[in-house]
Design an enzyme around this catalytic site. Structure first.
Site, PDB file in Angstrom:
ATOM      1  N   HIS A   1      43.947  36.240  28.680  1.00 14.21           N
ATOM      2  CA  HIS A   1      43.285  37.427  28.118  1.00 14.21           C
ATOM      3  C   HIS A   1      43.866  37.663  26.713  1.00 14.21           C
ATOM      4  O   HIS A   1      45.028  37.329  26.453  1.00 14.21           O
ATOM      5  CB  HIS A   1      43.614  38.618  29.027  1.00 14.21           C
TER       6      HIS A   1
ATOM      7  N   ASP B   1      51.594  37.986  33.309  1.00 13.21           N
ATOM      8  CA  ASP B   1      50.590  39.027  33.112  1.00 13.21           C
ATOM      9  C   ASP B   1      49.878  39.204  34.457  1.00 13.21           C
ATOM     10  O   ASP B   1      49.035  38.400  34.843  1.00 13.21           O
ATOM     11  CB  ASP B   1      49.617  38.580  32.011  1.00 13.21           C
TER      12      ASP B   1
ATOM     13  N   GLN C   1      45.468  41.211  36.767  1.00  9.95           N
ATOM     14  CA  GLN C   1      44.410  40.940  37.749  1.00  9.95           C
ATOM     15  C   GLN C   1      44.952  40.604  39.125  1.00  9.95           C
ATOM     16  O   GLN C   1      44.177  40.271  40.028  1.00  9.95           O
ATOM     17  CB  GLN C   1      43.508  39.792  37.261  1.00  9.95           C
TER      18      GLN C   1
ATOM     19  N   LYS D   1      43.879  49.203  37.044  1.00 10.79           N
ATOM     20  CA  LYS D   1      43.300  48.072  37.784  1.00 10.79           C
ATOM     21  C   LYS D   1      43.874  47.999  39.194  1.00 10.79           C
ATOM     22  O   LYS D   1      43.625  47.062  39.931  1.00 10.79           O
ATOM     23  CB  LYS D   1      43.577  46.764  37.046  1.00 10.79           C
TER      24      LYS D   1
ATOM     25  N   CYS E   1      37.142  39.566  26.905  1.00  6.82           N
ATOM     26  CA  CYS E   1      38.401  39.566  26.141  1.00  6.82           C
ATOM     27  C   CYS E   1      39.186  38.283  26.382  1.00  6.82           C
ATOM     28  O   CYS E   1      40.432  38.312  26.500  1.00  6.82           O
ATOM     29  CB  CYS E   1      39.276  40.775  26.485  1.00  6.82           C
TER      30      CYS E   1
HETATM   31  N1  7TS Z   1      45.583  40.839  31.062  1.00  8.67           N
HETATM   32  C1  7TS Z   1      44.558  40.536  31.877  1.00  8.67           C
HETATM   33  C2  7TS Z   1      44.595  39.275  32.690  1.00  8.67           C
HETATM   34  C3  7TS Z   1      43.478  41.409  31.959  1.00  8.67           C
HETATM   35  O1  7TS Z   1      42.469  41.123  32.774  1.00  8.67           O
HETATM   36  C4  7TS Z   1      43.460  42.594  31.175  1.00  8.67           C
HETATM   37  C5  7TS Z   1      42.275  43.519  31.156  1.00  8.67           C
HETATM   38  C6  7TS Z   1      44.578  42.863  30.389  1.00  8.67           C
HETATM   39  C7  7TS Z   1      45.611  41.966  30.340  1.00  8.67           C
HETATM   40  C8  7TS Z   1      44.686  44.125  29.595  1.00  8.67           C
HETATM   41  O2  7TS Z   1      44.834  45.200  30.444  1.00  8.67           O
HETATM   42  P1  7TS Z   1      44.883  46.697  29.872  1.00  8.67           P
HETATM   43  O3  7TS Z   1      44.851  47.550  31.085  1.00  8.67           O
HETATM   44  O4  7TS Z   1      46.140  46.821  29.097  1.00  8.67           O
HETATM   45  O5  7TS Z   1      43.667  46.834  29.014  1.00  8.67           O
HETATM   46  N2  7TS Z   1      41.084  42.924  31.563  1.00  8.67           N
HETATM   47  C9  7TS Z   1      39.849  43.457  31.461  1.00  8.67           C
HETATM   48  C10 7TS Z   1      38.704  42.835  31.944  1.00  8.67           C
HETATM   49  O6  7TS Z   1      38.674  41.753  32.516  1.00  8.67           O
HETATM   50  N3  7TS Z   1      37.639  43.617  31.706  1.00  8.67           N
HETATM   51  O7  7TS Z   1      38.052  44.726  31.074  1.00  8.67           O
HETATM   52  C11 7TS Z   1      39.426  44.634  30.920  1.00  8.67           C
END
Ligand code: 7TS
Length: 419
Positions: free
Chosen positions: A135, A212, A215, A238, A376
């Site tokens: 990501h 990371d 997910q 999430k 992303c």
């Molecule tokens: N890493 C992964 C693997 C992610 O899926 C996401 C967000 C992030 C980092 C960033 O997370 P945040 O909470 O700091 O924004 N992924 C997604 C997605 O798949 N659709 O919207 C956000």
């Protein structure tokens, strides 16, 4: 409060999804006159009543700033926030609450490691290794710190199914490798990476490994002690919790020697113009008033999730993925993007003659919420030769009937979009 655990049957018996759905008020909403089918869980999950109520109770009954007031309300709020930290520690199986830093999310957690750990340690000739699956949040902070330090970013390759090519990945790991940053589960494709193996490879050359886990949080078993990662990041939103809160786990010995990232209140012991003394862990990394309600809400979310039977959750999600995959493969012209043998409950696809965004819009007319685009993760899209995909991502509260409705709708939409 709903106690999902009491209604969550044993492993091997039916997963009582209908009862669990009652804990999520939004799931009984209608959208565009149709019952909501929410399958954009990789973007954010829905929240159970216990979380919503915990946050509103906090604001109604306990709201005060923490770590500083002598009054009772401040003490109560501090206790609740610190209890949530202990809940996170337990959830991750970390050794100590000192190792649990509240951040605004995964993105901030990774930036913290990049700017505090990496920026202070790396120099020209050093390397950071990521994979081609990442990501943007696990790419750009490393690019930035490479610019700042002269270190080099290496990218381990993947195959056409979206799996890391482990031999080649391993061949990138040398004595120059100082940091490996790897997703536990790919948001765009659902690939589950063998992070324990990668952590072992990193440690063999004394590299630190950041996972990371955005997910993975409510889909995979997480045990930072067992996998022995150095850093683990995830987002509350999430994981059934509020937005604006997330977690960085870091081994105490690493966090201890890292400089603070942001300066301000709460992260200091004493301040004078001559010399400022920083606070102890974890507060050294929590400058300013934190997201108190968010932390407490995340505590409630992890407590809700921990009452579920993880094995039952995982096998339910597997059943959802299997049915979705079977239905998708039966559609002429549909190709699944990402066919890893070890996959989480995410299915990304393209359909010949159909733009993913048009599909997403027409599904929305049916009350079905999916995500379309590059998710992303533009580099992995480019690697697999697509500009984007339609993505359906499940959580444990989705049902097999919902999958049937989604694919029935897709089958009806295709001829409309192909004209
Ligand atoms: N890493 C992964 C693997 C992610 O899926 C996401 C967000 C992030 C980092 C960033 O997370 P945040 O909470 O700091 O924004 N992924 C997604 C997605 O798949 N659709 O919207 C956000």
């Amino acid at each position: 409060m709903n106690m999902a655990g009491n209604r969550n049957k044993e492993i091997g018996s039916n997963f009582d999804v209908e009862t669990i759905r009652e804990d999520f008020p939004i799931l009984s909403r209608t959208i565009n006159g149709k019952k909501l089918i929410y399958v954009d869980n990789a973007a954010t999950t829905q929240k159970p009543t216990s979380v919503i109520k915990r946050v509103s109770d906090y604001y109604e009954q306990e709201n005060a700033n923490i770590h500083r007031g002598v009054h009772s309300l401040s003490e109560e709020a501090t206790e609740a926030f610190e209890a949530a930290r202990e809940g996170v520690r337990k959830f991750l199986n970390a050794d100590s609450v000192q190792e649990i830093i509240f951040t605004s999310g995964t993105t901030e957690a990774i930036n913290l490691v990049a700017q505090s750990y990496a920026r202070s340690k790396l120099k020209v000739g050093d390397e950071i290794l990521i994979s081609a699956l990442e990501h943007h949040s696990n790419i750009v902070p490393w690019q930035m710190v490479c610019e700042q330090t002269g270190a080099q970013l290496k990218v381990g390759p993947i195959n056409d199914d979206g799996e890391i090519l482990m031999e080649q990945f391993a061949s990138f790991i040398t004595s120059n490798t100082k940091i490996i940053a790897i997703g536990h589960v790919s948001n765009a494709l659902g690939t589950i990476n063998d992070i324990k193996h990668i952590i072992g490879l990193g440690h063999a050359v004394n590299a630190v490994v950041l996972v990371d886990g955005a997910q993975a949080s409510i889909h995979e078993h997480i045990d930072v002690t067992q996998i022995d990662c150095d850093f683990y990041a995830f987002s509350g939103h999430k994981a059934l919790g509020p937005t604006g809160i997330g977690v960085l786990y870091g081994k105490a010995e690493l966090l201890d020697e890292m400089p603070p990232w942001q300066g301000g209140g709460d992260m200091i012991k004493t301040v004078s113009f001559e010399k400022t003394e920083y606070n102890v862990l974890p507060y050294k990394f929590e400058a300013g008033t934190p997201n108190i309600a968010g932390g407490i809400g995340l505590g409630a979310a992890l407590s809700y999730f921990s009452n579920l039977n993880l094995q039952a959750v995982m096998s339910h999600e597997k059943a959802l993925l299997n049915l979705a995959t079977e239905r998708a493969l039966a559609i002429p012209g549909l190709s699944i993007v990402g066919n890893a043998s070890n996959k989480a409950s995410v299915i990304s696809f393209n359909i010949e003659g159909v733009h993913p965004q048009d599909l997403g819009t027409l599904l929305d007319h049916q009350g079905i919420a999916i995500r379309t685009g590059h998710h992303c993760a533009m580099p992995v899209m480019r690697r697999l030769g697509v500009s984007g995909t339609a993505r359906v991502s499940f959580a444990f509260y989705n049902t097999l009937d919902e999958i049937k409705s989604i694919f029935n709708a897709i089958e009806k939409i295709i001829p409309m979009l192909r004209g």
